[in-house]
Design a protein around this motif. Structure first.
Motif, mmCIF file in Angstrom:
data_model
loop_
_atom_site.group_PDB
_atom_site.id
_atom_site.type_symbol
_atom_site.label_atom_id
_atom_site.label_comp_id
_atom_site.label_asym_id
_atom_site.label_seq_id
_atom_site.Cartn_x
_atom_site.Cartn_y
_atom_site.Cartn_z
ATOM 1 N N HIS A 468 0.811 -1.210 0.000
ATOM 2 C CA HIS A 468 0.000 0.000 0.000
ATOM 3 C C HIS A 468 0.851 1.269 0.000
ATOM 4 O O HIS A 468 0.616 2.188 -0.793
ATOM 5 N N GLU A 469 1.843 1.335 0.863
ATOM 6 C CA GLU A 469 2.663 2.541 0.965
ATOM 7 C C GLU A 469 3.412 2.810 -0.336
ATOM 8 O O GLU A 469 3.516 3.960 -0.788
ATOM 9 N N THR A 470 3.937 1.745 -0.944
ATOM 10 C CA THR A 470 4.693 1.922 -2.203
ATOM 11 C C THR A 470 3.786 2.414 -3.317
ATOM 12 O O THR A 470 4.145 3.317 -4.083
ATOM 13 N N PHE A 471 2.594 1.825 -3.406
ATOM 14 C CA PHE A 471 1.659 2.248 -4.452
ATOM 15 C C PHE A 471 1.257 3.704 -4.261
ATOM 16 O O PHE A 471 1.216 4.479 -5.222
ATOM 17 N N MET A 472 0.971 4.088 -3.022
ATOM 18 C CA MET A 472 0.582 5.466 -2.745
ATOM 19 C C MET A 472 1.711 6.431 -3.092
ATOM 20 O O MET A 472 1.485 7.504 -3.665
ATOM 21 N N ALA A 473 2.919 6.041 -2.741
ATOM 22 C CA ALA A 473 4.073 6.908 -3.013
ATOM 23 C C ALA A 473 4.244 7.105 -4.520
ATOM 24 O O ALA A 473 4.539 8.212 -4.993
ATOM 25 N N ASP A 474 4.050 6.043 -5.284
ATOM 26 C CA ASP A 474 4.173 6.151 -6.742
ATOM 27 C C ASP A 474 3.105 7.089 -7.315
ATOM 28 O O ASP A 474 3.385 7.911 -8.204
ATOM 29 N N LEU A 475 1.865 6.966 -6.797
ATOM 30 C CA LEU A 475 0.805 7.844 -7.284
ATOM 31 C C LEU A 475 1.113 9.304 -6.975
ATOM 32 O O LEU A 475 0.907 10.190 -7.810
ATOM 33 N N ARG A 476 1.589 9.567 -5.760
ATOM 34 C CA ARG A 476 1.895 10.953 -5.380
ATOM 35 C C ARG A 476 3.024 11.512 -6.238
ATOM 36 O O ARG A 476 2.996 12.686 -6.632
ATOM 37 N N ALA A 477 4.008 10.674 -6.544
ATOM 38 C CA ALA A 477 5.136 11.136 -7.353
ATOM 39 C C ALA A 477 4.700 11.476 -8.773
ATOM 40 O O ALA A 477 5.170 12.448 -9.371
ATOM 41 N N MET A 478 3.770 10.687 -9.308
ATOM 42 C CA MET A 478 3.361 10.879 -10.699
ATOM 43 C C MET A 478 2.261 11.931 -10.860
ATOM 44 O O MET A 478 2.191 12.609 -11.884
ATOM 45 N N HIS A 479 1.402 12.065 -9.855
ATOM 46 C CA HIS A 479 0.214 12.904 -10.030
ATOM 47 C C HIS A 479 0.055 13.930 -8.924
ATOM 48 O O HIS A 479 -1.059 14.437 -8.707
#
Length: 496
Positions: A468-479
């Motif tokens: 969960h944390e990794t997925f959220m971090a990726d979304l924040r970085a991209m969007h």
């Protein structure tokens, strides 16, 4: 005027008082009645500068005075509308519909005391439909709704009027023959009880004579008026249970269209003519619509129409004792489309225990079906949630995040027992919205974000997928710059 206060010794009133709701200042019938007749009369006179209010008040006065006066007043208004030819501006259509509804309601009021006069006025009212629709260029909307309600009232008023069935048939025929906007078809069934055998026969004669004239005139070209008449004849045939008359309204070519063949086949089955039903359906087994004047190939049928044909064809096979062939078609249809109705019908025709084996085979076919969305829809609806969860995990690359309705429904079904599968569906929808900047879906995506966060503690092992944390971090970085989404999320109490 003095107000009489009721006591326990008074006799019960003949009419119950209006129930008071809310405070004494709430706009209600009970509170308005408390103002008294004289005060209300003064208010209504002040309001009568409005043409609608003035007309309504005049009609009410005529209704109290005499049925003849009310009928004359309504007739004058209908005559004025009939003479008008100017276009009804869209801003005035609501007011026009209100005026038409007022006069229709007064016709119904007149029917309580003089149903014959009311029926004559109602038919005159319906006669206006064509010219009124021409003035607004459409039969839909509030004006169309008034005419539809008036059309459907013919049955009740005709039953009370008790006019000669042949006279009623002539009036109904007149309306149908002038129906340029396809609104009077249901009138056949509405009027049928009052028409009786004699009236229905007269109506059929009038319509058939008109159709013969139209057919000679149109010489094979499409004729809208003829279509209206044929539709009425079909409705009349259905009322009388005359399958032959129903079939006769279609040309040989039309009978080979799947939707029409299905209608014919269904009626023949109901009439106990299974052999004829099967023959009629088999005539439409192949497409007949040409692609163009120089091509002999045919277009594929409309899937919905072909499915309707298939439904009736299977019934006809069954009725003719061809159970094995029907079963083969059901299974083949399931393999092609994952149709749940086809599978259920197939399983129902199997002996005990054979249906269990066949159901397992069906689930295997669904799990390997080329179209992921069809496979998921089947497993969710059947349901086999465990198989649906495996499908999502094994074929996660095929998830289409834009398929909002299916994925949302599936996530709801899976979240309690299979949170990882539900999370993968939510992730796909959120990623699709943010990647393509679908601003209209930001709020829904924000809600899915919060749902995804609530599911995270329930997942002990994310397997090959980012936690969960990794997925959220990726979304924040991209969007992270999508402020519209951030605002929607924060409004729901989340953080981006």
């Amino acid at each position: 005027m003095a107000r009489v206060t009721a006591t326990t010794t008074d006799k019960p009133a003949k009419v119950a008082a209006k129930t008071r709701k809310g405070s004494k200042t709430t706009l209600s019938e009970a509170n308005l009645a408390d103002l008294g007749a004289e005060r209300l009369a003064t208010i209504l006179m002040d309001l009568s500068v409005d043409s609608y209010v003035k007309r309504a008040l005049r009609l009410e006065l005529f209704a109290e005075a005499s049925p003849e006066g009310l009928a004359l007043e309504i007739s004058k208004r209908l005559a004025a509308i009939a003479k008008a030819t100017s276009r009804i501006h869209w801003r005035k259509r609501a007011a026009f519909a209100r005026d038409m509804d007022l006069h229709f309601r007064m016709i119904r009021r007149l029917a309580e005391s003089d149903p014959k006069a009311a029926l004559a006025l109602l038919m005159d009212f319906l006669d206006l439909a064509g010219s009124v629709f021409d003035r607004i260029s459409q039969p839909e909307g509030p004006i169309g709704e008034v005419f539809a309600e008036a059309r459907d009232a013919v049955g009740d008023i005709a039953a009370s009027a008790k006019i000669a069935p042949v006279d009623l048939a002539d009036r109904v025929a007149r309306l149908i023959l002038c129906d340029d906007h396809f609104v009077f078809g249901p009138l056949v069934a509405v009027a049928a009880p009052s028409l009786g055998v004699a009236g229905q026969a007269r109506l059929g004669e009038r319509l058939q004579a008109a159709l013969t004239q139209r057919s000679a005139r149109s010489a094979g070209a499409y004729d809208a008026k003829a279509s209206v008449v044929r539709d009425a004849l079909r409705r009349l045939a259905d009322i009388n249970g005359d399958v032959g008359a129903f079939i006769a309204t279609f040309s040989e070519t039309q009978r080979r269209f799947p939707a029409i063949a299905a209608e014919i086949g269904r009626r023949l089955l109901v009439a106990g003519k299974a052999g004829e039903a099967l023959a009629a359906l088999e005539a439409a087994a192949a497409p007949v619509k040409p692609r163009g004047p120089l091509s002999v190939r045919a277009e594929p049928d409309d899937p919905v129409e072909r499915a309707a044909w298939e439904d009736v064809y299977l019934e006809a096979l069954q009725a003719n004792g061809r159970q094995d062939e029907a079963q083969r078609r059901r299974w083949a249809a399931f393999e092609d489309t994952l149709s749940i109705p086809r599978l259920r019908a197939f399983l129902k025709g199997l002996p005990d225990f054979d249906d269990v084996v066949a159901e397992d085979d069906a689930k295997k076919i669904a799990a390997e079906f080329p179209r992921f969305e069809a496979a998921l829809a089947f497993l969710i609806e059947w349901p086999d949630l465990a198989a649906a969860a495996r499908l999502i995990i094994n074929r996660h690359g095929a998830i289409n995040g834009a398929d909002e309705d299916l994925l949302t429904a599936a996530a709801r079904r899976l979240e309690g027992t299979y949170p990882l599968a539900a999370t993968l569906l939510l992730r796909a929808m959120i990623r699709n919205v943010l990647t393509y900047g679908v601003a209209g879906r930001y709020r829904a995506a924000a809600q899915q974000w919060l749902e995804m966060e609530s599911l995270a503690p329930m997942i002990s092992d994310f397997g090959e997928f980012p936690d969960h944390e990794t997925f959220m971090a990726d979304l924040r970085a991209m969007h992270g710059r999508k402020q519209g989404f951030r605002a929607e999320l924060e409004a729901l109490g989340g953080s981006f």
